[in-house]
Design a protein around this motif. Structure first.
Motif, short mmCIF file in Angstrom:
data_model
loop_
_atom_site.label_atom_id
_atom_site.label_comp_id
_atom_site.label_asym_id
_atom_site.label_seq_id
_atom_site.Cartn_x
_atom_site.Cartn_y
_atom_site.Cartn_z
N GLU A 286 34.24 44.28 34.87
CA GLU A 286 33.55 44.88 36.01
C GLU A 286 32.28 45.51 35.48
O GLU A 286 32.17 45.77 34.28
N LEU A 287 31.30 45.75 36.33
CA LEU A 287 29.99 46.19 35.87
C LEU A 287 30.04 47.23 34.77
O LEU A 287 29.33 47.14 33.77
N SER A 288 30.90 48.23 34.93
CA SER A 288 30.93 49.35 33.98
C SER A 288 32.23 49.45 33.21
O SER A 288 32.46 50.47 32.54
N ASN A 289 33.07 48.43 33.27
CA ASN A 289 34.41 48.56 32.71
C ASN A 289 34.78 47.41 31.78
O ASN A 289 34.50 46.24 32.06
N PHE A 290 35.48 47.79 30.69
CA PHE A 290 35.84 46.87 29.61
C PHE A 290 37.30 47.16 29.23
O PHE A 290 37.72 48.32 29.19
N CYS A 291 38.05 46.10 28.93
CA CYS A 291 39.46 46.34 28.58
C CYS A 291 39.97 45.28 27.62
O CYS A 291 39.42 44.19 27.50
N GLN A 292 41.04 45.65 26.93
CA GLN A 292 41.80 44.66 26.19
C GLN A 292 42.58 43.81 27.18
O GLN A 292 42.78 44.21 28.34
N ALA A 293 43.01 42.65 26.76
CA ALA A 293 43.67 41.70 27.65
C ALA A 293 44.84 42.34 28.38
O ALA A 293 45.73 42.93 27.76
N GLY A 294 44.81 42.24 29.72
CA GLY A 294 45.91 42.73 30.53
C GLY A 294 45.85 44.21 30.88
O GLY A 294 46.77 44.73 31.52
N PHE A 295 44.79 44.91 30.48
CA PHE A 295 44.71 46.35 30.72
C PHE A 295 43.61 46.73 31.71
O PHE A 295 43.07 47.84 31.64
N GLU A 296 43.29 45.83 32.64
CA GLU A 296 42.37 46.21 33.70
C GLU A 296 42.97 47.39 34.48
O GLU A 296 44.19 47.52 34.60
N CYS A 297 42.11 48.24 35.01
CA CYS A 297 42.60 49.34 35.84
C CYS A 297 43.00 48.77 37.20
O CYS A 297 42.15 48.41 38.01
N ARG A 298 44.30 48.72 37.45
CA ARG A 298 44.79 48.10 38.68
C ARG A 298 44.40 48.90 39.92
O ARG A 298 44.19 48.35 40.99
N HIS A 299 44.33 50.22 39.77
CA HIS A 299 43.95 51.04 40.93
C HIS A 299 42.53 50.73 41.37
O HIS A 299 42.26 50.54 42.56
N ASN A 300 41.61 50.65 40.41
CA ASN A 300 40.23 50.34 40.77
C ASN A 300 40.07 48.90 41.24
O ASN A 300 39.24 48.61 42.10
N LEU A 301 40.85 47.99 40.68
CA LEU A 301 40.81 46.60 41.16
C LEU A 301 41.18 46.54 42.64
O LEU A 301 40.66 45.71 43.38
#
Length: 381
Positions: A240-255
């Motif tokens: 996402e524009l301002s967000n970076f994560c290791q595989a599988g650790f996207e912020c589900r709430h913000n998604l």
């Protein structure tokens, strides 16, 4: 009948001190008694709202603020338990808590993790003492490192570090150091936000009176692209524009937000969006407490009643924040229209400027378009 997925946001407005750049509804904590009164009110609102959403399932719970880590362990436990008791909560729901490094105390992390919190967002903002001073943060480098050590010690397997770039006086070198230190701390997620000021904030007033000066756009652009280059090299996917994560650790709430799904807001000043209506609990603490104490609902105000067209355009803008962009086949199935035909002029103009691209039947921002995303979004308003 299949239950409707929603996110649940719980706003805790208290802070040790309001930061100069913050425009969220927040108040300096006056006494510990305020926390208990507010917790009691939150529990009452949870009970009232749950009956209205019996056909929904909570996929994520996010305790934000303010500084929710000011709450006592028993208060946080009681809030999480009240949600679980009154709402239909997914068995694998993401439960996030924002934490200020200055509020760390012995046994707190162990207790909240045992209570069901499974994601911590640590608001460090910078590793530079001078930049923290400019931002008005109440923590320092020592508190940051002590908090991160505690996260590892207590076995937290999903934590985010918030960083800010574009801070007055910040250099490319200090930003690089913050990125390097953040990665070395072993988080699963890093958020890198550009400092953007509402005119109501103390820092905006300081800039208006020439006490401090914002960085120029060229410097901000260079810092953003430094993050775009460095973090993926270290195993963090830019999703996402301002967000970076290791595989599988996207912020589900913000998604949930970015995918245009409904969300419920609880607490003074909390915003909800259900269907095409966006509303919020009025941001007045005393009014909120008194209403719930006497058995009334929290006073709300309608922020926006969207038409079907306006809702669709909002979802386009939110989806374009995601690096995967818009799946045009899914869009056509949902709205019964051809995106490329309906928005041909908007797409062509942005493509010519190198801001949008079409790949594999998906419409996405380009790398150049990330930093200039508002120039794309305005075409769909």
């Amino acid at each position: 009948m299949k239950k409707k997925p929603v996110g649940l946001y719980i706003h805790i407005p208290f802070c040790l001190k309001k930061c100069g750049y913050c425009d969220f509804y927040s108040l300096p904590l006056q006494s510990p008694a305020q926390l208990q009164s507010y917790t009691d009110a939150i529990r009452l609102e949870i009970e009232k709202l749950a009956t209205l959403f019996s056909d929904s399932i909570i996929l994520s719970i996010y305790l934000g603020g303010g500084t929710p880590s000011l709450l006592g362990l028993e208060q946080l436990q009681s809030i999480v338990e009240a949600v679980a008791y009154n709402f239909n909560v997914s068995s694998n729901a993401e439960i996030s808590l924002e934490m200020n490094p200055a509020t760390r105390r012995e046994g707190f992390l162990r207790g909240i993790l045992a209570a069901g919190v499974n994601r911590i967002s640590l608001g460090i903002q910078s590793f530079s003492p001078e930049e923290l001073r400019v931002l008005g943060r109440v923590h320092g480098y020592y508190e940051i490192m002590q908090s991160i050590e505690a996260l590892h010690k207590e076995g937290c397997q999903n934590f985010n570090l918030d960083l800010i770039y574009g801070i007055p006086g910040q250099s490319l070198e200090s930003w690089q150091r913050s990125l390097e230190l953040a990665v070395s701390c072993g988080p699963q997620h890093i958020s890198a936000y550009l400092l953007q000021l509402d005119e109501s904030t103390a820092m905006a007033r300081a800039i208006e009176s020439a006490q401090i000066e914002l960085l120029d756009e060229e410097s901000e652009n260079a810092m953003y692209h430094m993050a775009l280059d460095y973090l993926p090299e270290k195993g963090f996917r830019h999703y996402e524009l301002s967000n970076f994560c290791q595989a599988g650790f996207e912020c589900r709430h913000n998604l949930n937000y970015w995918c245009g799904r409904d969300y419920i807001g609880i607490g003074a000043g909390a915003v909800s969006c259900i269907g095409r209506q966006r509303y919020r609990n009025r941001p007045f603490l005393k009014e909120y407490l008194m209403s719930l104490e006497v058995g009334q609902e929290a006073p709300v105000e309608i922020l926006e009643q969207m038409s079907a067209e306006e809702k669709m355009r909002e979802e386009i803008i939110l989806a374009l924040r995601l690096c995967d962009g818009i799946d045009l086949a899914q869009f056509a199935a949902r709205y019964q229209l051809d995106f490329r035909e309906r928005f041909a002029v908007e797409i062509e103009d942005a493509e010519q400027k190198g801001l949008l691209k079409l790949e594999n039947n998906r419409l996405c921002l380009t790398r150049r378009g990330y930093f200039l995303s508002n120039q794309v979004f305005c075409r769909f308003i």
